[in-house]
Design an enzyme around this catalytic site. Structure first.
Site, short mmCIF file in Angstrom:
data_model
loop_
_atom_site.label_atom_id
_atom_site.label_comp_id
_atom_site.label_asym_id
_atom_site.label_seq_id
_atom_site.Cartn_x
_atom_site.Cartn_y
_atom_site.Cartn_z
N ASP A 71 -85.78 -92.44 41.05
CA ASP A 71 -84.48 -92.20 41.67
C ASP A 71 -84.17 -93.38 42.60
O ASP A 71 -85.00 -94.29 42.79
CB ASP A 71 -84.48 -90.86 42.42
CG ASP A 71 -83.06 -90.31 42.57
OD1 ASP A 71 -82.10 -91.10 42.44
OD2 ASP A 71 -82.90 -89.10 42.83
C1 BGC Z 1 -79.57 -89.13 42.97
C2 BGC Z 1 -79.69 -89.10 41.47
C3 BGC Z 1 -78.74 -90.08 40.84
C4 BGC Z 1 -79.00 -91.45 41.42
C5 BGC Z 1 -78.13 -92.53 40.83
C6 BGC Z 1 -79.59 -90.53 43.54
O1 BGC Z 1 -79.22 -90.56 44.86
O2 BGC Z 1 -80.60 -88.37 43.54
O3 BGC Z 1 -79.46 -87.81 41.01
O4 BGC Z 1 -78.87 -90.06 39.45
O5 BGC Z 1 -78.78 -91.42 42.81
O6 BGC Z 1 -76.84 -92.43 41.23
#
Ligand code: BGC
Length: 758
Positions: free
Chosen positions: A283
């Site tokens: 993530d």
């Molecule tokens: C989130 C994810 C997301 C990623 C990319 C993160 O802050 O937890 O769910 O896919 O950002 O945007």
């Protein structure tokens, strides 16, 4: 029969041979490519940066173009449009040494430009076909816009509505979430990942992110393996078994080791036990955050993460900036870098990017598909089916299409809030508000009047945090009492009042945890004032999570929970309020009576001192002094404009032989005045086990349509596999003995029948 089996076997063998051949072809291609790559270029493939269109973290990527030229970027997310993506891809193809195409990701969570209801609402349809179609449409639109990788499905089980991200998943249930996960993966990926209109799914957030302590986002989780295996892990596994091409690690710490550095999770379980062959991505800056978790400096945590099994590093560039040094110092080995690089290249190969790096860039397709009339029509249909009728005293709903309707509340006139959280590709300025959507449907049959009613929140700082990313709600600077008094005058002119209240879209979603789950106090005061007018009041509730509605349930005659319904929210709400669509949604996360009941979920254990449901406090039993154990609305609950009566369960055999199956059937009659859909739910309880077992677990459901007066027999097969669970040694077993099967319209109001497994 023999011939059929023979033909089938031949087909299976040739399919396997085909798969093996195409794998061999891919492996050969990647072997040859990797033979040409420097270590730096291999590490470059592990770097995923953001194109910056949506902000989901505080770090942004810099020098993207020059890094592409230097072979230092494997993927980009949050970038869209065929022209922009083509231009970026051209840098990789024309100006980098090895011309390796870039993979383009995006948070395509509940629709793309055409937005469907938030995932918790989608799940409330209990309609896997529709959910799959919504993902298919999202993929059609996103791929036409140049994107080939969706950061979805989010399959984190959550039993804590304080956690704002409960809105992004399917709720509390393991079985239902697994079914939704499969539907979304099929919807995105179709049966050919290389097609120009399919995209790679990314299951997230691996793992247990939904069990964050106290519901506070990014918080630690600590959980027994037994609970993990039985309740929290199966939904990720289901998405993987459905073929999901990638998986995203979660931010949280799991029993002391954060997911993004957790070798047990990412290698022993995911690769070795589950056989996952796709790409593992972190993530947003999750590698860097391992430092704050307390695991060491960036070089050290990057090596930990790679060694644990992470292939691609999102945004933080820990891999890019430290892995070569760690290789030279012997902290990581070349095999680990090769492994990670291979998974990235395989994903690109499977998407067909080596064949045609511009496959997903087609202006004409973008023009004709994105936001098409047909897509909007589907979004409207799905939205209406996601709404849950929580209360409808004296059949106040549906309303008549005549007279004057006052639509009052902070959510009445805010288009940008209708798509809901995590709709990063929505065109906020073009999304109709609730009132405008309703007007479009009702025309001049209904005289519609409207008023802000109250601010979203009395505290302006809180409101600022709750309306970020352009999800504005107009703010009236007068005292709340003054605003309410004016709204009451509007209400007095109407025949019926629709109170559009609840949360703004950014009160749920990432980093939007709440410690109180009520409708904000000033909005409650508005509601009380509207009720005091004596006019019939319908509460149209916007929310991204279960709220505590104990007061509202006791005082408001009709409550329609509309979550955030997406692009077509306003029209869909009109469809349901005025009876063109009969509501059929059912909640997939328990609505508590108060925050103190959390965690509250239907599939709980019995305890050694179960409460007897007397309705009163029972001393020395597992209950509270000040609130009952029952939720306000149980899992699976939702009303209709019609009524259904359930007969008794009939079992074709009350003995289930090991390896066999039995059938449970039940008659359901539409006893009301509307043709309508009903979701019939089947639960099973294992009465005696070597470990404690939940009082009930969902094991099947069917959505049926019944005309008024019509009766149908619904039949479920119960197989031995449905009775399996992980025992204390984590063996997946089935234990002979007594079971109950329950069937009903929700997890509470069920019929029961006993059977035995031999
Ligand atoms: C989130 C994810 C997301 C990623 C990319 C993160 O802050 O937890 O769910 O896919 O950002 O945007």
């Amino acid at each position: 029969m023999k011939k059929v089996v023979g033909t089938f076997l031949l087909a299976l063998i040739s399919w396997h041979t085909g798969v093996a051949q195409s794998d061999q072809k891919m492996n050969r291609f990647i072997d040859q490519l990797m033979a040409k790559m420097t270590v730096e270029e291999k590490i470059g493939q592990l770097n995923l940066v953001t194109g910056g269109e949506a902000t989901t973290g505080t770090t942004v990527s810099t020098d993207v173009e020059s890094k592409i030229r230097n072979g230092q970027i494997g993927g980009i997310f949050s970038m869209s449009t065929p022209s922009k993506i083509r231009k970026t891809q051209e840098i990789a193809i024309k100006q980098s040494r090895l011309k390796i195409p870039i993979i383009f990701g995006m948070d395509v969570i509940h629709g793309y430009r055409t937005v469907f209801p938030i995932p918790l609402g989608l799940a409330a349809t209990w309609d896997m076909g529709l959910i799959q179609q919504s993902a298919r449409i999202a993929a059609e639109e996103a791929t036409a816009d140049g994107i080939n990788w969706a950061f979805s499905p989010m399959v984190d089980i959550s039993r804590d509505p304080r956690w704002g991200r409960i809105s992004e998943g399917a709720g509390e249930d393991t079985y239902l979430t697994s079914k939704v996960a499969e539907a979304i993966v099929y919807g995105f990926q179709g049966d050919n990942l290389a097609a120009h209109n399919t995209m790679m799914a990314c299951v997230k957030h691996f793992a247990l992110y939904g069990a964050a302590e106290g519901g506070r986002d990014y918080n630690s989780t600590d959980m027994s393996l037994h609970r993990m295996y039985n309740e929290y892990l199966p939904s990720y596994k289901a998405a993987i078994d459905a073929g999901a091409g990638s998986i995203m690690t979660s931010f949280n710490d799991i029993n002391g080791v954060p997911a993004s550095a957790n070798k047990w999770l990412l290698t022993d379980l995911l690769r070795d036990q589950w056989g996952f062959k796709g790409l593992v991505v972190t993530d947003y800056t999750a590698v860097n955050e391992l430092t704050a978790h307390g695991l060491g400096d960036l070089q050290h945590v990057s090596s930990l993460s790679l060694n644990a099994g992470v292939d691609m590093d999102m945004v933080g560039e820990g891999f890019l900036t430290t892995l070569k040094k760690s290789l030279d110092e012997g902290k990581v080995n070349l095999e680990a870098i090769n492994r990670a690089c291979r998974y990235v290249l395989e994903a690109k190969y499977k998407l067909g990017l080596f064949e045609d790096p511009y496959r997903y860039c087609n202006e004409q397709r973008a023009e004709s598909i994105i936001g098409s009339v047909a897509n909007h029509a589907k979004a409207r249909e799905v939205a209406a089916k996601s709404f849950v009728l929580l209360k409808n005293a004296n059949q106040l709903l549906p309303l008549k299409k005549s007279g004057t309707v006052a639509v009052i509340g902070p959510l009445a006139n805010s288009g940008p809030n209708m798509p809901g959280t995590w709709s990063v590709s929505a065109e906020l300025d073009k999304t109709s508000s609730l009132v405008d959507g309703m007007k479009a449907v009702l025309g001049n049959k209904v005289n519609m009047i409207t008023h802000l009613g109250s601010n979203l929140l009395e505290d302006s700082t809180y409101q600022k945090h709750a309306t970020m990313f352009g999800r504005t709600i107009p703010r009236d600077l007068r005292k709340e009492e003054e605003i309410i008094a004016e709204a009451v005058k509007v209400a007095q002119q109407a025949d019926v009042v629709v109170a559009a209240l609840g949360e703004s879209s950014e009160m749920s979603g990432e980093s939007s945890s709440r410690s109180e789950l009520d409708i904000p106090k000033n909005q409650q005061n508005l509601l009380k004032a509207l009720l005091a007018t004596g006019k019939p009041v319908v509460l149209v509730l916007f929310t991204g999570r279960p709220l505590t509605l104990t007061w509202e349930d006791a005082h408001v005659p009709a409550i329609l929970n509309v979550w955030f319904g997406g692009t077509e929210t306003g029209k869909a709400v009109a469809d349901v309020l005025f009876g063109d669509v009969v509501p059929s949604g059912k909640i997939t996360a328990t609505f508590p009576r108060n925050v103190g009941q959390i965690p509250i979920y239907y599939a709980h254990k019995n305890t050694g001192r179960p409460y007897g449901n007397s309705g009163d406090f029972e001393k020395f039993k597992s209950n509270y002094l000040d609130v009952s154990n029952d939720p306000l609305y149980p899992f699976g609950y939702g009303l209709s404009y019609t009524t259904f009566s359930y007969g008794d369960i009939h079992l074709d055999n009350d003995i289930l032989e090991n390896n066999g199956s039995i059938h449970a059937s039940i008659d359901i009659t539409n006893t009301g005045n509307y043709d309508a859909e009903e979701t019939v739910q089947l639960y099973i309880q294992d009465l005696v086990g070597s470990v404690t077992r939940p009082v009930k677990e969902l094991k099947g459901f069917q959505k049926i349509f019944l005309k008024k007066g019509e009766r149908k027999t619904v039949k479920f097969e119960i197989r031995v596999d449905d009775l399996k669970f992980f025992d204390s040694a984590l063996n997946y077993v089935v234990e002979p003995g007594d079971f109950n099967v329950y069937i009903g319209p929700n997890s509470r109001d069920v019929k029961v029948k006993a059977f035995k497994l031999l």
